[in-house]
Enzyme design. Structure first.
Site, mmCIF file in Angstrom:
data_model
loop_
_atom_site.group_PDB
_atom_site.id
_atom_site.type_symbol
_atom_site.label_atom_id
_atom_site.label_comp_id
_atom_site.label_asym_id
_atom_site.label_seq_id
_atom_site.Cartn_x
_atom_site.Cartn_y
_atom_site.Cartn_z
ATOM 1 C CG ASN A 9 -1.710 1.264 1.388
ATOM 2 O OD1 ASN A 9 -1.832 2.037 0.431
ATOM 3 N ND2 ASN A 9 -2.255 1.486 2.573
ATOM 4 C CD GLU A 96 -2.900 5.453 6.593
ATOM 5 O OE1 GLU A 96 -2.839 5.550 5.360
ATOM 6 O OE2 GLU A 96 -2.007 4.894 7.272
ATOM 7 C CD GLU A 166 -3.740 -2.680 7.165
ATOM 8 O OE1 GLU A 166 -2.616 -2.940 6.737
ATOM 9 O OE2 GLU A 166 -4.336 -1.626 6.933
ATOM 10 C CB SER A 212 4.884 -1.930 11.911
ATOM 11 O OG SER A 212 4.444 -0.596 12.121
#
Ligand code: PEP
Length: 250
Positions: A9, A96, A166, A212
């Site tokens: 991404n 996000e 996530e 991460s």
């Protein structure tokens, strides 16, 4: 056996010139990958990325899709436009988007319907905030997000979808979920899919970990039975790091 899928991404990174350089460096490094490889690039890079990856084992994805076919939706991109530009996959409901752009479970659902209707392969993101994990609400949040995203979606369509678990507290923070935390929550998400669609869809669905993930922690995460790959942000911006992740996913 579920074939792992590693998706980069790129978020709002890489101009066209930078896209060309990264993909050109990446392709030979991942040519022998044993997993599906996707790069989800900014809208303006899709056509170029599709041209550069044509004939390779890397496919291109977008980072969002409009829930309408066309019309007065300033700033949105339609499924037709994405497909014509060369996108195969699309990320939906990234944290996000939820955090900064008002994306909700209901809007993710509408975008998922639209992606499936147009044969784009969706990667639906779910995951809890730090306060939710600390408050023991991880499962409740993931269940709500999965049930919301898949509301009214048929089993046949659900089977074409990838989920990315996530945890929001692990995205871009350098703080990865432990292998056990990721495996346990993905196993729970699979049980939610099972309750909605039954064993065959749940057992066949690929559920990635994202947060991460990098060249150092990928082996431990990929060794876990529930984890079918990764959605990779920061580490997808460097060909060397991303290729190590791809080549570890078997
Ligand atoms: C992401 O953007 O989906 C992500 C997981 O980012 P990062 O790998 O940088 O944490």
């Amino acid at each position: 056996m579920r074939k792992p899928i590693i998706a980069g991404n790129w978020k709002m990174n890489k101009t066209a010139a930078e896209c060309r350089a990264l993909i050109t460096e990446l392709l030979p490094k991942v040519a022998n990958a044993k997993c599906d490889v996707v790069v989800c690039v900014p809208f303006t890079d899709i056509a170029l990325a599709a041209e550069l990856t044509a004939g390779s084992n890397v496919v291109v994805g977008a980072q969002n899709v409009a829930w309408a076919d066309s019309g007065a939706f300033t700033g949105e991109i339609s499924a037709d436009m994405l497909k014509e530009a060369g996108a195969t996959y699309v990320i939906l409901g990234h944290s996000e988007r939820r955090q900064y752009f008002g994306e909700t479970d209901a809007s993710v659902n509408k975008r998922l319907v639209q992606a499936l209707k147009n044969d784009l392969k969706p990667i639906v993101c779910v995951g809890e905030l730090l306060a939710e994990r600390e408050g023991g609400k991880t499962e409740e949040v993931c269940k709500r997000q999965v049930e919301g995203a898949f509301d009214g979606i048929s089993a046949a369509d659900a089977a074409k979808t990838v989920i990315a678990y996530e945890p929001v507290w692990a995205i871009g923070t350098g703080k990865t979920a432990t292998d056990e935390q990721a495996d346990e929550t993905i196993g729970y998400i699979r049980s939610v899919v099972k309750a909605l669609y039954g064993d065959a869809v749940a057992d066949g669905m690929r559920i990635q970990y994202g947060g991460s993930m990098n060249a150092k922690n990928v082996a431990g995460l990929m060794a876990k039975p529930q984890i079918d790959g990764g959605l990779i942000g920061g580490a997808s911006l460097k060909a060397e790091d991303f290729s190590i992740i791809v080549n570890t996913a078997k």
